[in-house]
Design a protein around this motif. Structure first.
Motif, short mmCIF file in Angstrom:
data_model
loop_
_atom_site.label_atom_id
_atom_site.label_comp_id
_atom_site.label_asym_id
_atom_site.label_seq_id
_atom_site.Cartn_x
_atom_site.Cartn_y
_atom_site.Cartn_z
N GLU A 379 0.93 -1.43 -0.05
CA GLU A 379 0.00 0.17 0.09
C GLU A 379 0.87 1.18 0.10
N ILE A 380 0.22 2.36 -0.71
CA ILE A 380 1.04 3.62 -0.74
C ILE A 380 0.03 4.64 -0.47
N TRP A 381 0.36 5.40 0.39
CA TRP A 381 -0.38 6.72 0.79
C TRP A 381 0.27 7.96 0.29
N ILE A 382 -0.69 8.85 -0.05
CA ILE A 382 -0.05 10.24 -0.77
C ILE A 382 -0.98 11.30 -0.25
N GLY A 383 -0.40 12.25 0.45
CA GLY A 383 -1.14 13.16 0.95
C GLY A 383 -0.57 14.87 0.90
N ALA A 384 -1.28 15.95 1.16
CA ALA A 384 -1.00 17.17 1.34
C ALA A 384 -1.76 17.86 2.67
N ILE A 385 -0.99 18.22 3.75
CA ILE A 385 -1.79 18.53 4.95
C ILE A 385 -1.24 19.90 5.15
N ALA A 386 -2.11 20.88 5.33
CA ALA A 386 -1.81 22.42 5.63
C ALA A 386 -1.55 22.20 7.33
N SER A 387 -0.61 23.53 7.76
CA SER A 387 -0.14 23.54 9.11
C SER A 387 -1.34 23.42 10.11
N THR A 388 -2.63 23.96 9.70
CA THR A 388 -3.68 23.99 10.70
C THR A 388 -4.43 22.61 10.92
N LYS A 389 -4.17 21.52 9.84
CA LYS A 389 -4.79 20.44 9.92
C LYS A 389 -3.86 19.45 10.54
N SER A 390 -4.43 18.32 11.38
CA SER A 390 -3.84 17.30 11.77
C SER A 390 -2.99 16.23 10.61
N LEU A 391 -2.43 15.43 11.18
CA LEU A 391 -1.94 14.43 10.29
C LEU A 391 -2.68 13.42 10.02
N PRO A 392 -2.76 12.52 8.79
CA PRO A 392 -3.81 11.62 8.59
C PRO A 392 -3.52 10.46 9.31
N ASP A 393 -4.44 9.51 9.63
CA ASP A 393 -4.41 8.36 10.63
C ASP A 393 -3.45 7.46 10.15
N TRP A 394 -3.11 7.50 8.51
CA TRP A 394 -2.33 6.32 7.89
C TRP A 394 -0.81 6.66 8.21
N VAL A 395 -0.54 7.70 8.63
CA VAL A 395 0.68 8.16 8.86
C VAL A 395 1.25 7.00 10.09
N PHE A 396 2.40 6.42 10.04
CA PHE A 396 2.98 5.51 10.78
C PHE A 396 2.99 6.05 12.29
N PRO A 397 2.11 5.44 13.47
CA PRO A 397 2.15 6.09 14.62
C PRO A 397 3.49 6.53 15.41
N GLU A 398 4.56 5.89 15.04
CA GLU A 398 5.67 5.99 15.89
C GLU A 398 6.51 7.43 15.09
N LEU A 399 6.12 7.57 13.78
CA LEU A 399 6.57 8.80 13.20
C LEU A 399 5.97 10.05 13.43
N LYS A 400 4.57 9.96 13.83
CA LYS A 400 3.68 11.17 13.85
C LYS A 400 4.41 12.47 14.69
N GLU A 401 4.68 12.18 15.78
CA GLU A 401 5.09 13.11 16.71
C GLU A 401 6.43 13.94 16.33
N GLU A 402 7.39 13.35 15.47
CA GLU A 402 8.43 13.85 15.15
C GLU A 402 8.10 14.64 13.68
N VAL A 403 7.30 14.07 12.94
CA VAL A 403 6.79 14.79 11.73
C VAL A 403 6.03 16.04 12.12
N ASN A 404 5.17 16.01 13.15
CA ASN A 404 4.51 17.10 13.60
C ASN A 404 5.42 18.31 14.01
N LEU A 405 6.47 17.96 14.80
CA LEU A 405 7.18 18.96 15.15
C LEU A 405 8.18 19.63 13.82
N TRP A 406 8.53 18.81 12.87
CA TRP A 406 9.22 18.95 11.66
C TRP A 406 8.25 19.98 10.66
N ARG A 407 7.06 19.66 10.64
CA ARG A 407 6.20 20.47 9.83
C ARG A 407 5.55 21.77 10.22
N THR A 408 6.24 22.49 11.21
CA THR A 408 5.58 23.59 11.85
C THR A 408 5.59 24.63 10.78
#
Length: 485
Positions: A379-408
């Protein structure tokens, strides 16, 4: 202090100091002279007072007997002179001559001038006083002259001392000024010159440049900045040269394999005994290798263009919803060929400043990489998320926190695929030109420039790109896109 201000202050000080020094010497001399004058004046008055009774003897002016002047002769010396004049101007006696006689008549007006006055002359004190007989008739005039020998000698000594002190003062002032100029100007300039000469021949100096707040300090800072920039440029040139050498070696290696296959199958097709099916298979293989060589050359051309100029982008304002809808379309078919399930999602702002062609190339390269490394039925997931929106549920859970900090403060473009994941050493090199893992290299699956091109595209958009991977689970690519305010 700025050198201009320092020089103005220095000149003012150099001009004022001699004036102040001369004034202080003058004040001291005047004070000393006043004290000496007062002392001499008092001493002379005492002398006159002591001689007054003797010199008021009327007989001294009427008789020429040398015996009568014996006492006066003993009083007189080289520093004290007593002169007696008769009422008619006759010079009766002088201690300088030591005897009496009829000296030539003196001008009576001159003799009677300045009577009863203490006259202070440059080298003598003079006092004249009339003497009257018992009938109050003028009998004569005595004149006392005392030399100012001590004062003259002291004045000469003071003058000599003043000259010596003035000379010492000016020498000291000159030395201080020279040392100040040397410390403020010459030494920093020589130090800067030494650093420039050392840098010109590629040597390093241990001494640090002067970090003052004047113009030379600013010049030193500018030189250090220039030195840093030149050093960085040299290192960058060396790095680019190494990259070019590596690119040439990698390109030669990557072209060698398809060329060998092309040569082999071309020679095989010259065999007239080949069946129609074999010729068709060989042609397909040749076309595949030629397409791979064309892709390699095209990627190299794009990579070189992106690397050589930052102005290659042609950003335009795009509608967020429409643009990402268009950007994510067209990947269903290549995913379906490999039985890969594709999920797309976007929650973006209304407008962005982007170069559409470059962004399409970016997503093409990332999707091509993801499809190649995703197993069948993955499976492949592709998405575009603005800074005011939450990350999709399909993002690997162990990566969400680090990606959230990075995408500020930016919209993040995410491409995630299932797979075996990547090792830490691979992720550090994945954006380097011509990098391929050992499994992919030599198989002609890619040019090794796709991710490098993606990195350049994001940097030219004032964005950034990063990669996260989870062993045995998959890999996530994220691109940070600046949002309009």
């Amino acid at each position: 202090m700025k050198i201009k201000n320092w020089l103005m202050v220095s000149h003012l000080v150099v001009m004022l100091l001699p004036i102040v020094a001369v004034y202080l010497l003058y004040v001291n001399l005047q004070s000393y002279n006043q004290e000496e004058n007062l002392k001499e004046y008092v001493d002379f008055q005492i002398l006159v007072s002591n001689l007054n009774e003797t010199l008021n003897d009327v007989s001294l002016y009427q008789s020429l007997d040398n015996n009568r002047f014996q006492e006066l002769t003993e009083i007189g010396d080289d520093n004290l002179s007593i002169d007696l004049y008769r009422y008619d101007g006759l010079h009766v006696f002088s201690t300088m001559e030591g005897n009496t006689g009829y000296y030539p008549l003196q001008n009576q007006d001159r003799i009677l001038k300045n009577l009863n006055e203490m006259q202070r002359r440059p080298k003598t004190y003079v006092y004249k006083r009339p003497v009257f007989d018992e009938n109050d008739q003028l009998a004569g005039v005595y004149e006392i002259t005392q030399g100012r020998t001590d004062w003259v000698e002291t004045s000469n000594q003071q003058l000599l001392l003043t000259i010596i002190l003035s000379g010492i003062f000016f020498i000291l002032l000159y030395v201080i000024v020279i040392r100040a100029i040397n410390r403020k100007l010459n030494r920093p300039l020589h130090q800067l010159q030494a650093h420039m000469q050392a840098f010109a021949v590629g040597k390093n100096t241990d001494k640090k440049l002067n970090q003052s707040k004047d113009e030379i300090g600013e010049l030193n800072n500018q030189f250090e900045e220039m030195k840093k920039q030149i050093t960085e440029t040299r290192e960058e040139l060396v790095k680019q040269q190494e990259e070019k050498e590596y690119m040439v070696a990698a390109l030669s290696h990557d072209l060698k394999t398809p060329l060998t296959v092309i040569r082999t199958y071309t020679e095989a097709m010259e065999n007239h005994d080949l069946s129609k099916e074999e010729r068709t298979e060989y042609q397909l293989i040749l076309n595949d290798k030629l397409n791979h060589m064309k892709q390699l050359i095209d990627d190299l051309s794009i990579f070189t263009a992106l690397q050589s100029s930052k102005n290659i982008l042609q950003p335009v304002q795009v509608n967020g919803e429409e643009f990402f809808d268009m950007l994510f379309s067209g990947y269903e078919e290549p995913c379906a060929k490999k039985n890969i399930q594709l999920t797309t999602e976007w929650h973006v702002r209304s407008a962005y400043e982007l170069d559409p062609k470059q962004m399409i190339r970016l997503v093409d390269n990332l999707m091509d990489n993801s499809i190649r490394h995703t197993p069948e039925h993955g499976e492949i997931w592709i998405g575009a998320i603005a800074s005011t929106k939450s990350l999709p549920d399909w993002v690997f859970p162990e990566l969400k926190e680090e990606v959230n900090l990075w995408r500020t403060d930016g919209t993040v473009l995410l491409i995630q695929n299932e797979g075996k994941g990547m090792e830490e050493s691979q992720m550090k090199k994945v954006f380097e030109p011509f990098y391929q893992d050992d499994i992919s290299r030599g198989k002609g699956t890619s040019s090794g420039l796709g991710l490098s091109i993606a990195k350049f595209i994001m940097e030219n958009h004032e964005g950034k790109i990063n990669i996260w991977s989870t062993a045995g689970k998959g890999t996530l690519f994220a691109c940070w896109i600046k949002e309009r305010r």
